[in-house]
Structures are given as structure tokens and as C-alpha cells.
Design a protein around this motif. Structure first.
Motif, PDB file in Angstrom:
ATOM      1  N   ARG A 207       0.825  -1.220   0.000  1.00  0.00           N
ATOM      2  CA  ARG A 207       0.000   0.000   0.000  1.00  0.00           C
ATOM      3  C   ARG A 207       0.856   1.265   0.000  1.00  0.00           C
ATOM      4  O   ARG A 207       0.334   2.363   0.186  1.00  0.00           O
ATOM      5  N   ILE A 208       2.156   1.108  -0.197  1.00  0.00           N
ATOM      6  CA  ILE A 208       3.036   2.283  -0.302  1.00  0.00           C
ATOM      7  C   ILE A 208       3.333   2.514  -1.786  1.00  0.00           C
ATOM      8  O   ILE A 208       4.021   1.704  -2.416  1.00  0.00           O
ATOM      9  N   PRO A 209       2.816   3.590  -2.374  1.00  0.00           N
ATOM     10  CA  PRO A 209       2.996   3.806  -3.813  1.00  0.00           C
ATOM     11  C   PRO A 209       4.458   3.782  -4.262  1.00  0.00           C
ATOM     12  O   PRO A 209       4.753   3.353  -5.380  1.00  0.00           O
ATOM     13  N   VAL A 210       5.374   4.221  -3.421  1.00  0.00           N
ATOM     14  CA  VAL A 210       6.799   4.207  -3.782  1.00  0.00           C
ATOM     15  C   VAL A 210       7.369   2.778  -3.752  1.00  0.00           C
ATOM     16  O   VAL A 210       8.428   2.505  -4.306  1.00  0.00           O
TER      17      VAL A 210
ATOM     18  N   LYS B  16       4.651  14.853   6.194  1.00  0.00           N
ATOM     19  CA  LYS B  16       4.549  13.389   6.069  1.00  0.00           C
ATOM     20  C   LYS B  16       5.700  12.908   5.218  1.00  0.00           C
ATOM     21  O   LYS B  16       5.977  13.480   4.163  1.00  0.00           O
ATOM     22  N   ILE B  17       6.363  11.838   5.646  1.00  0.00           N
ATOM     23  CA  ILE B  17       7.393  11.235   4.808  1.00  0.00           C
ATOM     24  C   ILE B  17       7.107   9.738   4.852  1.00  0.00           C
ATOM     25  O   ILE B  17       7.497   9.035   5.798  1.00  0.00           O
ATOM     26  N   ASP B  18       6.337   9.271   3.867  1.00  0.00           N
ATOM     27  CA  ASP B  18       5.743   7.924   3.975  1.00  0.00           C
ATOM     28  C   ASP B  18       5.591   7.216   2.631  1.00  0.00           C
ATOM     29  O   ASP B  18       4.819   6.265   2.524  1.00  0.00           O
ATOM     30  N   GLY B  19       6.291   7.685   1.597  1.00  0.00           N
ATOM     31  CA  GLY B  19       6.191   7.023   0.289  1.00  0.00           C
ATOM     32  C   GLY B  19       4.788   7.048  -0.305  1.00  0.00           C
ATOM     33  O   GLY B  19       4.476   6.262  -1.194  1.00  0.00           O
ATOM     34  N   GLY B  20       3.935   7.948   0.222  1.00  0.00           N
ATOM     35  CA  GLY B  20       2.566   8.066  -0.316  1.00  0.00           C
ATOM     36  C   GLY B  20       1.560   7.151   0.386  1.00  0.00           C
ATOM     37  O   GLY B  20       0.395   7.089  -0.015  1.00  0.00           O
ATOM     38  N   GLU B  21       1.980   6.458   1.453  1.00  0.00           N
ATOM     39  CA  GLU B  21       1.084   5.470   2.078  1.00  0.00           C
ATOM     40  C   GLU B  21      -0.220   6.089   2.574  1.00  0.00           C
ATOM     41  O   GLU B  21      -1.298   5.525   2.400  1.00  0.00           O
ATOM     42  N   TYR B  22      -0.122   7.260   3.202  1.00  0.00           N
ATOM     43  CA  TYR B  22      -1.333   7.858   3.780  1.00  0.00           C
ATOM     44  C   TYR B  22      -2.357   8.165   2.678  1.00  0.00           C
ATOM     45  O   TYR B  22      -3.549   7.880   2.822  1.00  0.00           O
ATOM     46  N   SER B  23      -1.872   8.717   1.576  1.00  0.00           N
ATOM     47  CA  SER B  23      -2.793   9.029   0.471  1.00  0.00           C
ATOM     48  C   SER B  23      -3.399   7.752  -0.092  1.00  0.00           C
ATOM     49  O   SER B  23      -4.587   7.698  -0.431  1.00  0.00           O
ATOM     50  N   PHE B  24      -2.584   6.715  -0.169  1.00  0.00           N
ATOM     51  CA  PHE B  24      -3.112   5.447  -0.710  1.00  0.00           C
ATOM     52  C   PHE B  24      -4.222   4.904   0.180  1.00  0.00           C
ATOM     53  O   PHE B  24      -5.268   4.476  -0.296  1.00  0.00           O
ATOM     54  N   MET B  25      -3.988   4.962   1.498  1.00  0.00           N
ATOM     55  CA  MET B  25      -4.988   4.390   2.408  1.00  0.00           C
ATOM     56  C   MET B  25      -6.252   5.242   2.470  1.00  0.00           C
ATOM     57  O   MET B  25      -7.330   4.747   2.751  1.00  0.00           O
ATOM     58  N   ALA B  26      -6.104   6.540   2.190  1.00  0.00           N
ATOM     59  CA  ALA B  26      -7.253   7.445   2.336  1.00  0.00           C
ATOM     60  C   ALA B  26      -8.232   7.355   1.167  1.00  0.00           C
ATOM     61  O   ALA B  26      -9.421   7.603   1.337  1.00  0.00           O
ATOM     62  N   GLY B  27      -7.758   7.011  -0.008  1.00  0.00           N
ATOM     63  CA  GLY B  27      -8.620   7.080  -1.201  1.00  0.00           C
ATOM     64  C   GLY B  27      -9.554   5.886  -1.301  1.00  0.00           C
ATOM     65  O   GLY B  27      -9.109   4.742  -1.287  1.00  0.00           O
TER      66      GLY B  27
END
Ligand SMILES: CC/C=C\C/C=C\C/C=C\C/C=C\C=C\C(=O)SCCNC(=O)CCNC(=O)[C@H](O)C(C)(C)COP(=O)(O)OP(=O)(O)OC[C@H]1O[C@@H](n2cnc3c(N)ncnc32)[C@H](O)[C@@H]1OP(=O)(O)O
Ligand SMILES: NC(=O)C1=CN([C@@H]2O[C@H](COP(=O)(O)OP(=O)(O)OC[C@H]3O[C@@H](n4cnc5c(N)ncnc54)[C@H](OP(=O)(O)O)[C@@H]3O)[C@@H](O)[C@H]2O)C=CC1
Length: 340
Positions: free
Chosen positions: A270-273, A303-314
Motif C-alpha cells: 500500500r506504499i505507492p513508492v 509526512k514522509i511515507d512514500g505516499g502510504e497515507y494518500s493510498f490508504m485514504a482514497g
């Protein structure tokens, strides 16, 4: 195969939560191999996002500066101490385990040539905090950089938590940050000395998170503390910023949050990176925020998370599991639909 069938099961599709059912299956080991795109611990796209870990700021950026780092003996705290020390800072690291602190101080100072001072401190105890700060002031003076990094956490259903479990986490994370910040802050104000404060929180400080409820509550409190002081203590030359890291594989975190090792693959998916973060990446961001290059940065939450938060939110982001052929089928169905 079971997983793909579940995604396309018409009844399941009628609820948005259904898209997350495969994740639960994976969690308990059923189907992980089907969804994994690579056999190593990174997804293929991670090759586009290499972690550069060496200190990125100019040598000497922290020359003649003192940095105080709680939890500086291990994990992210150790990494931030190494980077600041490499850039010229004289560091003071504080936590409960003096043997670990001494070993880290020796390791880092032998590599960077700059002094690292280990000081025992239990941030849950205001008297211990005061004694630690007294010792720092006596040895090296008041700090230019203060990093509230010490924390405690473990996963547990909240209905299993005792009052003391809640207290152990919130005393460390929220009260510990408050004791350190109030003690050092008051002395800085009295001495009319400026400083950069940094708090390490987490991506779920915004959202809350089940199974780490005390940590989520305390980290949200830490963020409120920082933002309050941005407004109140700027006039004294003090600035405050927040880093919210996503998952970084440290022993302290993963032994308590992924005790069986089963969650790591799920996280990477779930980490886009396509990979976990690294200690050096956090350390570089921390060094920037605490340096004079960031003099105009106060009140930032990064946030430094490889995009994880955005992935989980959508709502629809799990559709990245759908294949081209499956999209062909769905598109045809959608296009055939007439009216409402
Ligand atoms: C799907 C994704 C899954 C996994 C993600 C994996 C990776 C990471 C991703 C993101 C991470 C995001 C945020 C991370 C935040 C962090 O803070 S990580 C840092 C973690 N590091 C530490 O915790 C180091 C310090 N920790 C400790 O010292 C201990 O773990 C401590 C328990 C916090 C404190 O130790 P202490 O000795 O002071 O306390 P105890 O006396 O042992 O315990 C106090 C009370 O708590 C109860 N307890 C302890 N463990 C548990 C447990 N596992 N379950 C329930 N209750 C527990 C204990 O019984 C005591 O209560 P009492 O019995 O009533 O007295
Ligand atoms: N790794 C990750 O994936 C993530 C980590 N974070 C945050 O990063 C920070 C560092 O975590 P990480 O390096 O992974 O984990 P660690 O367990 O390595 O770091 C926690 C540190 O806090 C210290 N500490 C704990 N309790 C106390 C206390 N009562 N008094 C003083 N020091 C204490 C520990 O030292 P000692 O035991 O000697 O006291 C340890 O050095 C934490 O704030 C954590 O919440 C946030 C998001 C993700």
C-alpha cells in the motif's frame, strides 16, 4: 485467485469495505503470494525511488551548535544523531538505557569526530528530565536543536489495555514531550536564546488508528502541543516543526508493531513508492528542519511515507489490483448501463 474472485464478487462490490477484505486475507497469510509483485521486500517501482541516506546538507551546517535528541540511542533517534553529528553538531542523547546510549555515542563520535554525550533520562518523570537538562547545561550549555523522538508503542486491541498500559504510552509520548519542551523552553526563554524544536509523530496522528489507540491519542496531543507553541513562543526565537514518518524498519517499532513479520508485505503493497522508508531519509529531513536553512519554517507538519497515507485514504485506491482484462470487462458493463 480467491482474492481476485472476491474483488469481483457482485455482492461484495456493493460495499466499499469489500475492497479491503483481500488485505485481511493477506494479513493472515492467505493469498500473499498471489498479490506480491516481487519476491524481495520491495515492489518493482521502488527502483525509481532509491533511498539516498548520506547527509545532504553542507558540512559544518551545525558547527558550534548543540543538539539534544531523546531516544537518540536507537533507531530513528540514532540516525538523526549521526547526521547532525556528521554536520558538526555536538549532540546530547537521552533515554533510559545508559549502556545503549554509551555504545551509540562512542560509535557515532568515532565516525564523525564530534562529541556525543550520553545522559540517562526517563522522560515520563519530570524530575529525571530536570536532572538531564541540568547535566546538559552544565556540560555543553543550552541546546540550539531539540528533537522529541522518544516513544513507546505496541499493537493491542484496546479492550485488552489496562489503565497502566495507556499510562505507559501516553506518559512517554505526550507527557514526555511536554516535560522536555517545558523544561528546556523555559530555560531558553530566560536565557534569551533561540532554538529549533522538532517532534517525531506518525502518519496516524491525523487519522487515529485502531490497535494503537494510546499512541495515536498521544501523538495527536504532541502535534497540538507543537502547533500551540508555534504561535506562542515564536516571539522568543523558538520554532517548532513536526515529522510524520510512515513505516521505517527499526527493531523498536517492528518488534512491537509487526511481531510475527506478517504485516510488512501488506504495508509495502500500500506504499505507492513500493518500499519502506529508511532512517537516513528521516534524518536528512530532520536535519533540514532543524538547520538555519529552515529558519522561516515553523508550524510545518511533513509526512514522509512514500505516499502510504494518500493510498490508504482514497476510497477506490485498492482498484490498483484490477488487471487490464478485468478493466475491459468492467468498462464494457459500465458502458452498457443506460439510465439510473
Ligand atoms: C498493519 C500494519 C502493522 C504494523 C506496522 C508495522 C510497522 C510500523 C509502522 C508504522 C509505525 C508508526 C508509528 C510508530 C510509533 C512508535 O512509537 S514505534 C517505537 C516503538 N518503540 C518502543 O516502544 C520502545 C519503548 N517501549 C517500551 O519500553 C515498552 O514496549 C513499553 C511497554 C511501551 C513500556 O515498557 P515498560 O517496561 O515501562 O512498561 P511495562 O511495565 O512492560 O508495561 C506497562 C503496561 O503496559 C502493559 N502492556 C505491555 N505490553 C503490552 C501488550 N503487548 N499488550 C497489552 N498490554 C501491554 C503492561 O502489562 C503494563 O500494564 P499492567 O500490567 O496493567 O501494569
Ligand atoms: N519506525 C517507524 O516505523 C516509525 C517510528 N515513528 C516514531 O519515531 C520515533 C523513533 O522510533 P523508532 O526509532 O522506530 O523506535 P525505537 O524504539 O528505536 O525508539 C524509541 C526510543 O525512545 C526511547 N524511550 C522509550 N521510552 C523512554 C522513556 N520513558 N524515557 C526516555 N526515552 C525513552 C527508547 O530508549 P530507551 O529504551 O533506552 O529508553 C528508544 O531509544 C518514535 O517517536 C516513533 O513513534 C513514527 C512513525 C513510524
Amino acid at each position: 485467485v480467491k482474492i481476485i474472485i472476491r474483488i469481483f464478487d457482485a455482492e461484495s462490490l456493493s460495499t466499499s469495505n469489500a475492497l479491503f477484505t483481500p488485505c485481511l486475507l493477506q494479513l493472515f497469510g492467505n493469498g500473499t503470494a498471489v498479490l506480491r509483485k516481487s519476491d524481495d521486500d520491495r515492489a518493482p517501482q521502488a527502483r525509481f525511488f532509491p533511498p539516498l541516506q548520506e547527509p545532504m546538507l553542507l558540512p559544518g551546517t551545525f558547527k558550534n551548535k548543540v543538539a539534544f535528541i531523546t531516544g537518540g540511542g536507537t533507531g530513528l533517534g540514532k540516525g538523526m544523531t549521526f547526521t547532525l553529528s556528521s554536520l558538526g553538531a555536538e549532540c546530547v542523547i537521552a533515554s533510559r538505557n545508559l549502556d545503549v546510549l554509551k555504545a551509540t555515542a562512542e560509535e557515532i563520535s568515532s565516525q564523525t569526530g564530534n562529541k556525543v554525550h550520553p545522559v540517562q533520562c526517563n522522560v515520563r518523570d519530570p524530575d529525571s528530565v530536570k536532572a538531564t537538562v541540568d547535566q546538559m547545561v552544565n556540560d555543553v550549555g543550552l541546546p540550539d536543536v531539540v528533537i522529541n523522538n522518544a516513544a513507546g508503542n505496541f499493537i493491542s486491541p484496546s479492550e485488552r489495555l489496562s489503565a497502566n498500559a495507556w499510562k505507559a504510552i501516553t506518559d512517554t509520548v505526550l507527557n514526555g514531550t511536554a516535560y522536555i519542551t517545558l523544561d528546556i523552553g523555559k530555560r531558553l526563554i530566560a536565557a534569551q536564546k533561540g532554538a529549533a524544536f522538532l517532534c517525531i509523530t506518525t502518519i496516524y496522528a491525523d487519522s487515529g488508528s485502531g490497535f494503537v489507540m494510546p499512541s495515536a491519542s498521544a501523538k495527536a496531543g504532541v502535534e497540538a502541543l507543537c502547533k500551540s507553541l508555534v504561535a506562542e513562543w515564536g516571539r522568543y526565537g523558538l520554532r517548532f516543526n513536526i515529522i510524520q514518518p510512515g513505516p521505517i524498519k527499526t527493531k523498536g517499532a517492528f518488534s512491537r508493531l509487526d511481531p510475527t513479520g506478517k504485516f510488512e508485505k501488506l504495508m509495502i503493497e500500500r506504499i505507492p513508492v513500493g518500499r519502506l522508508g529508511t532512517v537516513g531519509e528521516i534524518a536528512n529531513l530532520a536535519a533540514y528542519l532543524c538547520s538555519d536553512y529552515a529558519s522561516w519554517v515553523s508550524g510545518a507538519t511533513i509526512k514522509i511515507d512514500g505516499g502510504e497515507y494518500s493510498f490508504m485514504a482514497g476510497e477506490f485506491n485498492s482498484l490498483s489490483l484490477v488487471t487490464k482484462e478485468q478493466w475491459d470487462v468492467m468498462e464494457a458493463i459500465i458502458r452498457q448501463t443506460k439510465g439510473s
